[in-house]
Design a protein around this motif. Structure first.
Motif, PDB file in Angstrom:
ATOM      1  N   MET A 140       0.826  -1.203   0.000  1.00 51.94           N
ATOM      2  CA  MET A 140       0.000   0.000   0.000  1.00 51.94           C
ATOM      3  C   MET A 140       0.862   1.256   0.000  1.00 51.94           C
ATOM      4  O   MET A 140       0.442   2.319   0.440  1.00 51.94           O
ATOM      5  N   SER A 141       2.096   1.100  -0.483  1.00 50.64           N
ATOM      6  CA  SER A 141       3.010   2.231  -0.566  1.00 50.64           C
ATOM      7  C   SER A 141       4.046   1.915  -1.639  1.00 50.64           C
ATOM      8  O   SER A 141       4.095   0.807  -2.173  1.00 50.64           O
ATOM      9  N   THR A 142       4.875   2.884  -1.963  1.00 49.56           N
ATOM     10  CA  THR A 142       5.924   2.689  -2.956  1.00 49.56           C
ATOM     11  C   THR A 142       7.011   1.790  -2.385  1.00 49.56           C
ATOM     12  O   THR A 142       7.638   2.129  -1.381  1.00 49.56           O
ATOM     13  N   CYS A 143       7.233   0.644  -3.014  1.00 52.93           N
ATOM     14  CA  CYS A 143       8.171  -0.348  -2.488  1.00 52.93           C
ATOM     15  C   CYS A 143       8.942  -1.011  -3.620  1.00 52.93           C
ATOM     16  O   CYS A 143       8.564  -0.925  -4.791  1.00 52.93           O
ATOM     17  N   LYS A 144      10.021  -1.684  -3.233  1.00 49.93           N
ATOM     18  CA  LYS A 144      10.813  -2.448  -4.192  1.00 49.93           C
ATOM     19  C   LYS A 144      11.083  -3.833  -3.629  1.00 49.93           C
ATOM     20  O   LYS A 144      11.377  -3.993  -2.446  1.00 49.93           O
ATOM     21  N   LEU A 145      10.995  -4.835  -4.510  1.00 48.16           N
ATOM     22  CA  LEU A 145      11.259  -6.223  -4.164  1.00 48.16           C
ATOM     23  C   LEU A 145      12.348  -6.703  -5.113  1.00 48.16           C
ATOM     24  O   LEU A 145      12.208  -6.564  -6.338  1.00 48.16           O
ATOM     25  N   ALA A 146      13.440  -7.275  -4.582  1.00 46.74           N
ATOM     26  CA  ALA A 146      14.541  -7.675  -5.454  1.00 46.74           C
ATOM     27  C   ALA A 146      15.191  -8.959  -4.964  1.00 46.74           C
ATOM     28  O   ALA A 146      15.294  -9.208  -3.757  1.00 46.74           O
ATOM     29  N   ASN A 147      15.612  -9.786  -5.922  1.00 46.80           N
ATOM     30  CA  ASN A 147      16.403 -10.985  -5.644  1.00 46.80           C
ATOM     31  C   ASN A 147      15.707 -11.953  -4.693  1.00 46.80           C
ATOM     32  O   ASN A 147      16.335 -12.539  -3.815  1.00 46.80           O
ATOM     33  N   LEU A 148      14.389 -12.128  -4.858  1.00 46.96           N
ATOM     34  CA  LEU A 148      13.612 -13.003  -3.977  1.00 46.96           C
ATOM     35  C   LEU A 148      12.764 -13.970  -4.799  1.00 46.96           C
ATOM     36  O   LEU A 148      12.357 -13.664  -5.921  1.00 46.96           O
ATOM     37  N   SER A 162      -1.812   0.101  -3.729  1.00 50.93           N
ATOM     38  CA  SER A 162      -1.512   1.476  -4.128  1.00 50.93           C
ATOM     39  C   SER A 162      -0.012   1.696  -4.086  1.00 50.93           C
ATOM     40  O   SER A 162       0.743   0.872  -3.563  1.00 50.93           O
ATOM     41  N   GLY A 163       0.415   2.838  -4.629  1.00 53.99           N
ATOM     42  CA  GLY A 163       1.835   3.144  -4.665  1.00 53.99           C
ATOM     43  C   GLY A 163       2.500   2.556  -5.903  1.00 53.99           C
ATOM     44  O   GLY A 163       1.871   1.906  -6.731  1.00 53.99           O
ATOM     45  N   LYS A 164       3.781   2.790  -6.014  1.00 54.97           N
ATOM     46  CA  LYS A 164       4.577   2.284  -7.135  1.00 54.97           C
ATOM     47  C   LYS A 164       5.377   1.080  -6.658  1.00 54.97           C
ATOM     48  O   LYS A 164       6.273   1.213  -5.820  1.00 54.97           O
ATOM     49  N   LEU A 165       5.065  -0.087  -7.179  1.00 59.45           N
ATOM     50  CA  LEU A 165       5.755  -1.322  -6.790  1.00 59.45           C
ATOM     51  C   LEU A 165       6.716  -1.728  -7.897  1.00 59.45           C
ATOM     52  O   LEU A 165       6.326  -1.868  -9.056  1.00 59.45           O
ATOM     53  N   THR A 166       7.992  -1.955  -7.526  1.00 60.94           N
ATOM     54  CA  THR A 166       9.011  -2.414  -8.466  1.00 60.94           C
ATOM     55  C   THR A 166       9.452  -3.814  -8.083  1.00 60.94           C
ATOM     56  O   THR A 166       9.832  -4.063  -6.936  1.00 60.94           O
ATOM     57  N   ILE A 167       9.385  -4.731  -9.039  1.00 62.30           N
ATOM     58  CA  ILE A 167       9.794  -6.121  -8.819  1.00 62.30           C
ATOM     59  C   ILE A 167      10.968  -6.382  -9.749  1.00 62.30           C
ATOM     60  O   ILE A 167      10.815  -6.422 -10.970  1.00 62.30           O
ATOM     61  N   CYS A 203       0.100  11.091  -6.316  1.00 60.56           N
ATOM     62  CA  CYS A 203       0.725   9.816  -6.006  1.00 60.56           C
ATOM     63  C   CYS A 203       0.407   8.839  -7.141  1.00 60.56           C
ATOM     64  O   CYS A 203      -0.742   8.458  -7.337  1.00 60.56           O
ATOM     65  N   SER A 204       1.423   8.477  -7.925  1.00 64.68           N
ATOM     66  CA  SER A 204       1.204   7.574  -9.055  1.00 64.68           C
ATOM     67  C   SER A 204       1.192   6.130  -8.576  1.00 64.68           C
ATOM     68  O   SER A 204       1.984   5.740  -7.723  1.00 64.68           O
ATOM     69  N   ASN A 205       0.282   5.357  -9.132  1.00 65.30           N
ATOM     70  CA  ASN A 205       0.176   3.944  -8.806  1.00 65.30           C
ATOM     71  C   ASN A 205       0.608   3.124 -10.013  1.00 65.30           C
ATOM     72  O   ASN A 205       0.344   3.489 -11.156  1.00 65.30           O
ATOM     73  N   GLY A 206       1.257   2.014  -9.751  1.00 67.89           N
ATOM     74  CA  GLY A 206       1.661   1.161 -10.859  1.00 67.89           C
ATOM     75  C   GLY A 206       2.589   0.061 -10.389  1.00 67.89           C
ATOM     76  O   GLY A 206       3.052   0.038  -9.245  1.00 67.89           O
ATOM     77  N   VAL A 207       2.857  -0.876 -11.291  1.00 66.81           N
ATOM     78  CA  VAL A 207       3.762  -1.992 -11.021  1.00 66.81           C
ATOM     79  C   VAL A 207       4.771  -2.074 -12.157  1.00 66.81           C
ATOM     80  O   VAL A 207       4.390  -2.064 -13.338  1.00 66.81           O
ATOM     81  N   SER A 208       6.055  -2.143 -11.816  1.00 68.42           N
ATOM     82  CA  SER A 208       7.115  -2.337 -12.802  1.00 68.42           C
ATOM     83  C   SER A 208       7.770  -3.682 -12.547  1.00 68.42           C
ATOM     84  O   SER A 208       8.243  -3.940 -11.437  1.00 68.42           O
ATOM     85  N   VAL A 209       7.795  -4.527 -13.566  1.00 68.31           N
ATOM     86  CA  VAL A 209       8.401  -5.852 -13.447  1.00 68.31           C
ATOM     87  C   VAL A 209       9.623  -5.900 -14.351  1.00 68.31           C
ATOM     88  O   VAL A 209       9.537  -5.612 -15.548  1.00 68.31           O
ATOM     89  N   LEU A 210      10.774  -6.250 -13.765  1.00 72.08           N
ATOM     90  CA  LEU A 210      12.039  -6.260 -14.493  1.00 72.08           C
ATOM     91  C   LEU A 210      12.721  -7.618 -14.327  1.00 72.08           C
ATOM     92  O   LEU A 210      12.918  -8.087 -13.205  1.00 72.08           O
ATOM     93  N   LYS A 211      13.043  -8.252 -15.426  1.00 76.67           N
ATOM     94  CA  LYS A 211      13.806  -9.511 -15.439  1.00 76.67           C
ATOM     95  C   LYS A 211      13.322 -10.477 -14.358  1.00 76.67           C
ATOM     96  O   LYS A 211      14.086 -10.938 -13.512  1.00 76.67           O
ATOM     97  N   THR A 212      12.048 -10.785 -14.389  1.00 73.92           N
ATOM     98  CA  THR A 212      11.427 -11.628 -13.370  1.00 73.92           C
ATOM     99  C   THR A 212      10.812 -12.876 -14.004  1.00 73.92           C
ATOM    100  O   THR A 212      10.133 -12.787 -15.023  1.00 73.92           O
ATOM    101  N   ARG A 213      11.053 -14.029 -13.392  1.00 75.55           N
ATOM    102  CA  ARG A 213      10.442 -15.274 -13.841  1.00 75.55           C
ATOM    103  C   ARG A 213       9.072 -15.426 -13.189  1.00 75.55           C
ATOM    104  O   ARG A 213       8.937 -15.230 -11.982  1.00 75.55           O
ATOM    105  N   ILE A 214       8.077 -15.767 -13.995  1.00 73.49           N
ATOM    106  CA  ILE A 214       6.727 -15.985 -13.486  1.00 73.49           C
ATOM    107  C   ILE A 214       6.302 -17.387 -13.899  1.00 73.49           C
ATOM    108  O   ILE A 214       6.306 -17.715 -15.096  1.00 73.49           O
ATOM    109  N   GLU A 215       5.949 -18.214 -12.910  1.00 75.21           N
ATOM    110  CA  GLU A 215       5.668 -19.617 -13.184  1.00 75.21           C
ATOM    111  C   GLU A 215       4.325 -20.021 -12.581  1.00 75.21           C
ATOM    112  O   GLU A 215       4.050 -19.733 -11.421  1.00 75.21           O
ATOM    113  N   GLY A 216       3.498 -20.712 -13.379  1.00 76.40           N
ATOM    114  CA  GLY A 216       2.244 -21.278 -12.896  1.00 76.40           C
ATOM    115  C   GLY A 216       1.150 -20.238 -12.715  1.00 76.40           C
ATOM    116  O   GLY A 216       1.306 -19.053 -13.001  1.00 76.40           O
ATOM    117  N   GLY A 217       0.008 -20.698 -12.204  1.00 75.06           N
ATOM    118  CA  GLY A 217      -1.117 -19.808 -11.965  1.00 75.06           C
ATOM    119  C   GLY A 217      -1.991 -19.622 -13.191  1.00 75.06           C
ATOM    120  O   GLY A 217      -1.615 -19.952 -14.321  1.00 75.06           O
TER     121      GLY A 217
END
Length: 265
Positions: A140-148, A162-167, A203-217
Motif C-alpha cells: 500500500m506504498s511505494t516499495c521495491k522487491l529484489a532478488n527473492l 496502491s503506490g509504485k511497486l518495483t519487482i 501519487c502515481s500507482n503502478g507496477v514495474s516488473v524487471l527480469k522476473t520469472r513468473i511460473e504457474g497460476g
C-alpha cells in the motif's frame, strides 16, 4: 624496472586514497554508504575492513531478517519478515537472509520499503505463502522487491493496492494444483494517480516488473482497478521465461479493468 616503479606508484596512490577516506568520521562514512545501492555496492563495502563492515551493516542503513537469530536484543536483526516490516522506518532496506524458507502471510506494507534477498540468486531466498492466505505480501506504498522467490499455492504472490511497486530480478511461483485457476502471480487493485490534498502532490500507482520469472497460476497479472498492462517484453531461455512489463494508467480516458494472461510454460 620502470614498469615496476609505475606499479608501486599506483599502489601507493591507492593506499593514500584509501587512508584519506578513512580519516572521515563514522557518521560521514555511513552517510556516504547510504547512497550506495544495497546489492551489490553496499554489500561489497562490508568486505573491505572491520570498520567498513560495521558501518555498512549498521541498522541505520538496513534491517536484517535471519530465522536463526536467537538474541532478540541485537539491534536491527529480526527472526521474521513481519517483525522487520513493523520495526522499519519509511525508506529502510530489509535484507532477508538466504537459505531455508521464510513463511509469510498477508503481510501489509504501508510505508516505502525495499526488501532484498541476501543470496547470490533469487532461488537462495524463498518466501512461502500459506494456503489459507490471500497473498504473501500486500503493498500500500511505494516499495521495491529484489532478488527473492515468492511462492504461493492459492491466492496471489503479491497484492498491489496502491503506490509504485518495483519487482526486480525475482521469481514468482504459483504451485500447480487442481485449483491453480485461483492463483495469480500479481494482483493489482490500484486505480490511476491519486491527489493528496494535504501535500498537493500526485501519487502515481503502478507496477514495474524487471527480469522476473513468473511460473504457474491462471494469469501472470490480474488488474481489477483502472490500470492496464503495457510494454510487455519476454525473453525465452532453455529453462524459463523472463518478463519485463508495466502495469499503469493508460493514456486513454477510460480503461477497462482486465485480467491479462501471459505465455507461461
Amino acid at each position: 624496472m620502470e614498469e615496476q616503479k609505475r606499479k608501486w606508484r599506483r599502489i601507493s596512490k591507492n593506499s593514500t586514497d584509501f587512508s584519506l577516506i578513512n580519516r572521515l568520521d563514522d557518521g560521514c562514512l555511513m552517510h556516504i554508504f547510504s547512497f550506495l545501492s544495497p546489492i551489490p555496492d553496499r554489500y561489497n563495502t562490508a568486505l573491505v575492513c572491520h570498520r567498513w563492515r560495521f558501518l555498512a551493516c549498521h541498522p541505520r542503513l538496513w534491517l536484517r531478517v535471519d530465522r536463526a537469530v536467537k538474541d532478540l536484543s541485537q539491534p536491527g536483526v529480526y527472526p521474521n519478515i513481519e517483525m522487520a516490516v513493523s520495526a522499519a522506518r519509511p525508506g529502510d532496506t530489509i535484507l532477508i537472509a538466504a537459505g531455508g524458507s521464510h513463511h509469510v502471510s498477508n503481510i501489509q506494507i504501508e510505508k516505502p520499503l525495499c526488501l532484498i534477498g541476501a543470496g547470490e540468486s533469487p532461488d537462495d531466498t524463498t518466501l512461502i505463502c500459506s494456503r489459507s492466505s490471500d497473498s504473501a505480501l500486500e503493498f500500500m506504498s511505494t516499495c521495491k522487491l529484489a532478488n527473492l522467490t515468492v511462492r504461493t499455492e492459492l491466492g496471489c504472490c503479491l497484492l498491489h493496492r496502491s503506490g509504485k511497486l518495483t519487482i526486480d530480478g525475482c521469481i514468482l511461483q504459483c504451485e500447480s494444483n487442481p485449483l491453480d485457476h485461483l492463483s495469480y502471480a500479481i494482483i493489482s487493485t490500484a486505480g490511476a494517480a491519486e491527489v493528496i490534498p494535504s501535500a498537493l502532490k500526485t501519487c502515481s500507482n503502478g507496477v514495474s516488473v524487471l527480469k522476473t520469472r513468473i511460473e504457474g497460476g491462471a494469469k501472470a497479472v490480474l488488474t481489477s482497478g483502472t490500470l492496464s498492462l503495457q510494454r510487455v517484453r519476454v525473453i525465452y531461455t532453455r529453462t524459463s521465461l523472463f518478463f519485463w512489463f508495466e502495469v499503469e494508467s493508460s493514456d486513454k480516458n477510460t480503461v477497462q479493468s482486465a485480467s491479462v494472461e501471459l505465455p507461461i510454460s
